[in-house]
Design a protein around this motif. Structure first.
Motif, PDB file in Angstrom:
ATOM      1  N   VAL A   1       8.957  69.596   2.819  1.00  0.00           N
ATOM      2  CA  VAL A   1       8.588  69.724   1.410  1.00  0.00           C
ATOM      3  C   VAL A   1       7.088  69.483   1.312  1.00  0.00           C
ATOM      4  CG1 VAL A   1       8.981  68.903  -0.945  1.00  0.00           C
ATOM      5  CG2 VAL A   1      10.850  68.828   0.746  1.00  0.00           C
ATOM      6  N   ASN A   2       6.349  70.550   1.041  1.00  0.00           N
ATOM      7  CA  ASN A   2       4.893  70.443   0.889  1.00  0.00           C
ATOM      8  C   ASN A   2       4.564  70.402  -0.595  1.00  0.00           C
ATOM      9  OD1 ASN A   2       2.142  70.501   1.018  1.00  0.00           O
ATOM     10  ND2 ASN A   2       1.995  72.573   1.848  1.00  0.00           N
ATOM     11  N   ASN A   3       4.412  69.200  -1.116  1.00  0.00           N
ATOM     12  CA  ASN A   3       4.131  69.026  -2.538  1.00  0.00           C
ATOM     13  C   ASN A   3       2.631  68.986  -2.811  1.00  0.00           C
ATOM     14  OD1 ASN A   3       5.030  68.718  -5.200  1.00  0.00           O
ATOM     15  ND2 ASN A   3       4.839  66.498  -5.109  1.00  0.00           N
ATOM     16  N   SER A   4       1.830  69.244  -1.790  1.00  0.00           N
ATOM     17  CA  SER A   4       0.374  69.184  -1.943  1.00  0.00           C
ATOM     18  C   SER A   4      -0.182  70.545  -2.333  1.00  0.00           C
ATOM     19  CB  SER A   4      -0.268  68.724  -0.639  1.00  0.00           C
ATOM     20  OG  SER A   4      -0.239  69.757   0.328  1.00  0.00           O
TER      21      SER A   4
ATOM     22  N   GLU B   1       1.597  61.630   5.709  1.00  0.00           N
ATOM     23  CA  GLU B   1       2.731  61.707   4.789  1.00  0.00           C
ATOM     24  C   GLU B   1       2.309  61.902   3.336  1.00  0.00           C
ATOM     25  OE1 GLU B   1       5.881  58.804   5.430  1.00  0.00           O
ATOM     26  OE2 GLU B   1       4.925  58.215   7.299  1.00  0.00           O
ATOM     27  N   LYS B   2       1.062  62.198   3.085  1.00  0.00           N
ATOM     28  CA  LYS B   2       0.613  62.357   1.707  1.00  0.00           C
ATOM     29  C   LYS B   2       1.176  63.643   1.101  1.00  0.00           C
ATOM     30  CE  LYS B   2      -3.462  62.651  -1.256  1.00  0.00           C
ATOM     31  NZ  LYS B   2      -4.938  62.721  -1.315  1.00  0.00           N
ATOM     32  N   ASP B   3       2.040  63.490   0.104  1.00  0.00           N
ATOM     33  CA  ASP B   3       2.652  64.628  -0.586  1.00  0.00           C
ATOM     34  C   ASP B   3       3.339  65.586   0.378  1.00  0.00           C
ATOM     35  OD1 ASP B   3       1.975  63.853  -3.172  1.00  0.00           O
ATOM     36  OD2 ASP B   3       0.007  64.799  -3.069  1.00  0.00           O
ATOM     37  N   PHE B   4       3.872  65.043   1.469  1.00  0.00           N
ATOM     38  CA  PHE B   4       4.525  65.870   2.482  1.00  0.00           C
ATOM     39  C   PHE B   4       5.720  65.110   3.036  1.00  0.00           C
ATOM     40  CE2 PHE B   4       4.724  67.814   6.817  1.00  0.00           C
ATOM     41  CZ  PHE B   4       4.992  69.108   6.400  1.00  0.00           C
TER      42      PHE B   4
ATOM     43  N   THR C   1       9.953  71.508 -11.028  1.00  0.00           N
ATOM     44  CA  THR C   1      11.222  70.794 -10.882  1.00  0.00           C
ATOM     45  C   THR C   1      11.787  70.978  -9.481  1.00  0.00           C
ATOM     46  OG1 THR C   1      11.687  71.081 -13.234  1.00  0.00           O
ATOM     47  CG2 THR C   1      13.543  70.521 -11.828  1.00  0.00           C
ATOM     48  N   ALA C   2      11.618  72.149  -8.913  1.00  0.00           N
ATOM     49  CA  ALA C   2      12.139  72.417  -7.572  1.00  0.00           C
ATOM     50  C   ALA C   2      11.556  71.448  -6.544  1.00  0.00           C
ATOM     51  CB  ALA C   2      11.832  73.860  -7.170  1.00  0.00           C
ATOM     52  N   LEU C   3      10.261  71.213  -6.602  1.00  0.00           N
ATOM     53  CA  LEU C   3       9.617  70.297  -5.667  1.00  0.00           C
ATOM     54  C   LEU C   3      10.034  68.855  -5.916  1.00  0.00           C
ATOM     55  CD1 LEU C   3       6.106  71.970  -5.669  1.00  0.00           C
ATOM     56  CD2 LEU C   3       7.573  71.718  -3.655  1.00  0.00           C
ATOM     57  N   PHE C   4      10.195  68.496  -7.188  1.00  0.00           N
ATOM     58  CA  PHE C   4      10.668  67.156  -7.540  1.00  0.00           C
ATOM     59  C   PHE C   4      12.050  66.905  -6.936  1.00  0.00           C
ATOM     60  CE2 PHE C   4      12.972  64.249 -10.303  1.00  0.00           C
ATOM     61  CZ  PHE C   4      12.064  63.218 -10.528  1.00  0.00           C
ATOM     62  N   ILE C   5      12.933  67.887  -7.054  1.00  0.00           N
ATOM     63  CA  ILE C   5      14.301  67.741  -6.536  1.00  0.00           C
ATOM     64  C   ILE C   5      14.310  67.766  -5.015  1.00  0.00           C
ATOM     65  CG2 ILE C   5      16.583  68.818  -6.437  1.00  0.00           C
ATOM     66  CD1 ILE C   5      15.852  67.345  -9.079  1.00  0.00           C
ATOM     67  N   ALA C   6      13.521  68.634  -4.401  1.00  0.00           N
ATOM     68  CA  ALA C   6      13.477  68.696  -2.937  1.00  0.00           C
ATOM     69  C   ALA C   6      13.020  67.361  -2.352  1.00  0.00           C
ATOM     70  CB  ALA C   6      12.550  69.823  -2.487  1.00  0.00           C
ATOM     71  N   LYS C   7      12.042  66.738  -2.995  1.00  0.00           N
ATOM     72  CA  LYS C   7      11.586  65.412  -2.559  1.00  0.00           C
ATOM     73  C   LYS C   7      12.688  64.372  -2.748  1.00  0.00           C
ATOM     74  CE  LYS C   7       8.428  61.708  -3.875  1.00  0.00           C
ATOM     75  NZ  LYS C   7       7.337  61.285  -4.795  1.00  0.00           N
ATOM     76  N   LEU C   8      13.386  64.423  -3.874  1.00  0.00           N
ATOM     77  CA  LEU C   8      14.457  63.462  -4.130  1.00  0.00           C
ATOM     78  C   LEU C   8      15.582  63.607  -3.107  1.00  0.00           C
ATOM     79  CD1 LEU C   8      15.807  61.286  -5.830  1.00  0.00           C
ATOM     80  CD2 LEU C   8      16.717  63.097  -7.305  1.00  0.00           C
TER      81      LEU C   8
ATOM     82  N   ALA D   1       1.129  75.861   0.229  1.00  0.00           N
ATOM     83  CA  ALA D   1       1.060  74.807  -0.775  1.00  0.00           C
ATOM     84  C   ALA D   1       2.229  74.952  -1.747  1.00  0.00           C
ATOM     85  CB  ALA D   1      -0.267  74.888  -1.518  1.00  0.00           C
ATOM     86  N   LYS D   2       2.717  73.814  -2.232  1.00  0.00           N
ATOM     87  CA  LYS D   2       3.799  73.795  -3.226  1.00  0.00           C
ATOM     88  C   LYS D   2       4.992  74.637  -2.749  1.00  0.00           C
ATOM     89  CE  LYS D   2       1.340  71.350  -6.099  1.00  0.00           C
ATOM     90  NZ  LYS D   2       1.647  69.916  -6.295  1.00  0.00           N
ATOM     91  N   SER D   3       5.536  74.246  -1.620  1.00  0.00           N
ATOM     92  CA  SER D   3       6.631  75.021  -1.031  1.00  0.00           C
ATOM     93  C   SER D   3       7.660  74.107  -0.398  1.00  0.00           C
ATOM     94  CB  SER D   3       6.088  75.987   0.030  1.00  0.00           C
ATOM     95  OG  SER D   3       5.586  75.264   1.152  1.00  0.00           O
ATOM     96  N   VAL D   4       8.853  74.669  -0.185  1.00  0.00           N
ATOM     97  CA  VAL D   4       9.899  74.023   0.601  1.00  0.00           C
ATOM     98  C   VAL D   4      10.258  74.994   1.711  1.00  0.00           C
ATOM     99  CG1 VAL D   4      12.134  72.873   0.584  1.00  0.00           C
ATOM    100  CG2 VAL D   4      10.756  72.943  -1.521  1.00  0.00           C
TER     101      VAL D   4
END
Length: 509
Positions: A451-454, A432-435, A355-362, A497-500
């Protein structure tokens, strides 16, 4: 190479080919190199701040023992650090105070089934005032002020039941529940509430939001709520403005808390849509922009517009373009939590990084595509098995355990380090892929949030900072890290990976 080392190398290679040994080179294959270039010639919006709401939980959380409720307040508001330099809280600078409609005093007769969603008010059903009626919420307002919060907004889900058509704090038929013959009394009650809060806390509300998500029917008894058409909302705002004009209050009226972002632009429900134009175009019959106490901002909620990706971006770009038509108008994203869409469901508490990564991207999308100048979360504190809280607590009126979440800390990558007055600067990315990266400039400091969602570690080359500086401060939120502070030299940016990650560096000279 001697025979032993040669034999070892051949043996290692043999097992690698069989897939038994994972060579070190496999780690390199999980690394990406990305260049991010800051374009100082292209500046965007000025950031006003980041916040959250005290509904509904703070009415009880504020009555908990001092240790527990101070822990919650520190997580939300503190700008202090521990001995390692890691933040103790996310430093929100905006606090939303829920002005209730009196359903708590009605109890079960309110028709709102969950007592935690019934809201208190200083105004009694007997039409007298009890200034001690909201001690829990007032405690949190004082706690926010003590910890440095500067901006306070009072928001209304429903008019007080004394002023509604059905004497309830929700609609019976899906139409507006405000008795407009009592609209002036409703406005006066809001003024009285502002005055009582100032007396209790020393804080005069900077903003007053008199309606919330007017597009919804609010007829199910799940919580307080009141629908309005644009025309009805304009009538109410004009009456509220006239009442405020008779006082010495500096409070500004903030509108319109749209339930979805496309209600601000071109939603098919024409009676409740195109709100930017309806309220801020001088040619509109609902024009409110000439009222001196109406703030030059319009707010919407990011619900139900987060997927698919391209549609999400298009909706936000449309908001930016529409708001830009009107001089000095700003857009606020004033409420969000995960209710659910095709990407992530709201059910099920998640204290981890998903959820944290979802919100950071939003947040990134709302800031970069919609030009939001303020971003505000829904429940600061939640008790539910739901993705709606930053901090969680046991559902108890007297005390219990407090739980932080990665969503809290990921939000903090923005709220803690992007000061009010920062100007967002456009960026260009090589990949920009997942980043997702955004940058903000304040006092020659460049604040970059990545936001590194990869699943890859990313080596980030950040162009636009002073490459000669020896100390660049980084704060990372990831598994096992809550805004963990580290210091590095310019250019040595490895993002897990998977970090903000927030990078604070000097601007390029």
């Amino acid at each position: 190479m001697n025979r032993f080392s040669q034999r070892t190398s051949f043996t290692f290679l043999f097992f690698v080919l069989l897939g038994i040994v994972a060579p070190e080179i496999s780690k390199a294959q999980n690394q990406r190199h990305i260049t991010a270039e800051v374009d100082f010639r292209k500046s965007a919006q000025t950031i006003e701040g980041f916040g959250a709401s005290d509904a509904w939980t703070c009415q009880f959380a504020g009555l908990w023992p001092d240790v527990e409720k101070n822990k919650m307040a520190d997580l939300l508001f503190s700008t202090k650090t521990n001995d390692a330099g890691n933040p103790l809280g996310i430093g929100l600078n905006f606090w939303r105070f829920a002005i209730g409609g009196g359903s708590a005093e009605q109890g079960k007769a309110s028709g709102i089934r969950d007592e935690w969603r019934r809201q208190q008010s200083f105004l009694n059903l007997s039409k007298t005032y009890n200034e001690e009626a909201m001690p829990g919420q007032v405690w949190f307002m004082n706690a926010a002020k003590t910890r440095g919060v500067k901006h306070f907004l009072g928001f209304v889900n429903s008019p007080h039941v004394n002023f509604t058509l059905n004497n309830k704090a929700f609609s019976g038929d899906g139409k507006t529940n405000l008795d407009f013959s009592k609209a002036d009394d409703f406005a006066l009650d809001l003024v009285n509430t502002i005055k009582i809060l100032k007396k209790k806390t020393g804080v005069e509300l900077e903003y007053l939001s008199p309606v919330n998500e007017p597009q919804w029917k609010w007829n199910e008894g799940n919580q307080e709520g009141c629908p309005y058409t644009n025309q009805e909302l304009a009538v109410l705002i004009k009456k509220l403005s006239a009442t405020l004009n008779k006082t010495q209050l500096k409070t500004k009226i903030q509108i319109a808390e749209a339930g979805q972002l496309n209600y601000l632009t071109n939603h098919p429900d024409t009676a409740k849509s195109r709100q930017v134009e309806y309220f801020f175009s001088p040619a509109s019959r609902g024009y409110l922009g000439d009222l001196k106490n109406v703030d030059r901002s319009i707010s919407g909620h990011s619900y139900f517009t987060t997927s698919p990706e391209q549609k999400s971006i298009e909706i936000r770009k449309a908001v930016k373009e529409e708001v830009a038509k009107y001089d000095r108008l700003r857009f606020w994203m004033s409420e969000y939590c995960v209710l659910g869409d095709s990407l992530l469901k709201g059910e099920g508490r998640d204290l981890g990084m998903t959820t944290a990564l979802f919100i950071a991207k939003l947040i990134h999308h709302d800031l970069t595509y919609a030009n939001a100048s303020s971003w505000q979360w829904w429940l600061a504190i939640s008790t539910g098995d739901y993705k709606d809280g930053l901090v969680y607590m046991d559902k108890s009126k007297t005390g219990g355990k407090v739980y932080d979440s990665k969503t809290l800390w990921a939000f903090g990558n923005y709220s803690r380090f992007i000061p009010q007055g920062s100007v967002r600067i456009e960026m260009k990315l090589s990949d920009e892929k997942d980043f997702y990266v955004s940058a903000y400039l304040k006092d020659h400091k460049l604040i970059t949030v990545a936001v590194n969602n990869s699943d890859d570690t990313i080596d980030l080359d950040l162009a636009g900072i002073d490459q000669k500086q020896k100390n660049v401060t980084i704060y990372t939120t990831a598994a096992g890290k809550n805004l963990e502070r580290s210091v590095t030299v310019a250019g040595a940016f490895k993002l897990p990976a998977k970090s903000v990650t927030t990078i604070i560096a000097n601007k390029e000279k």
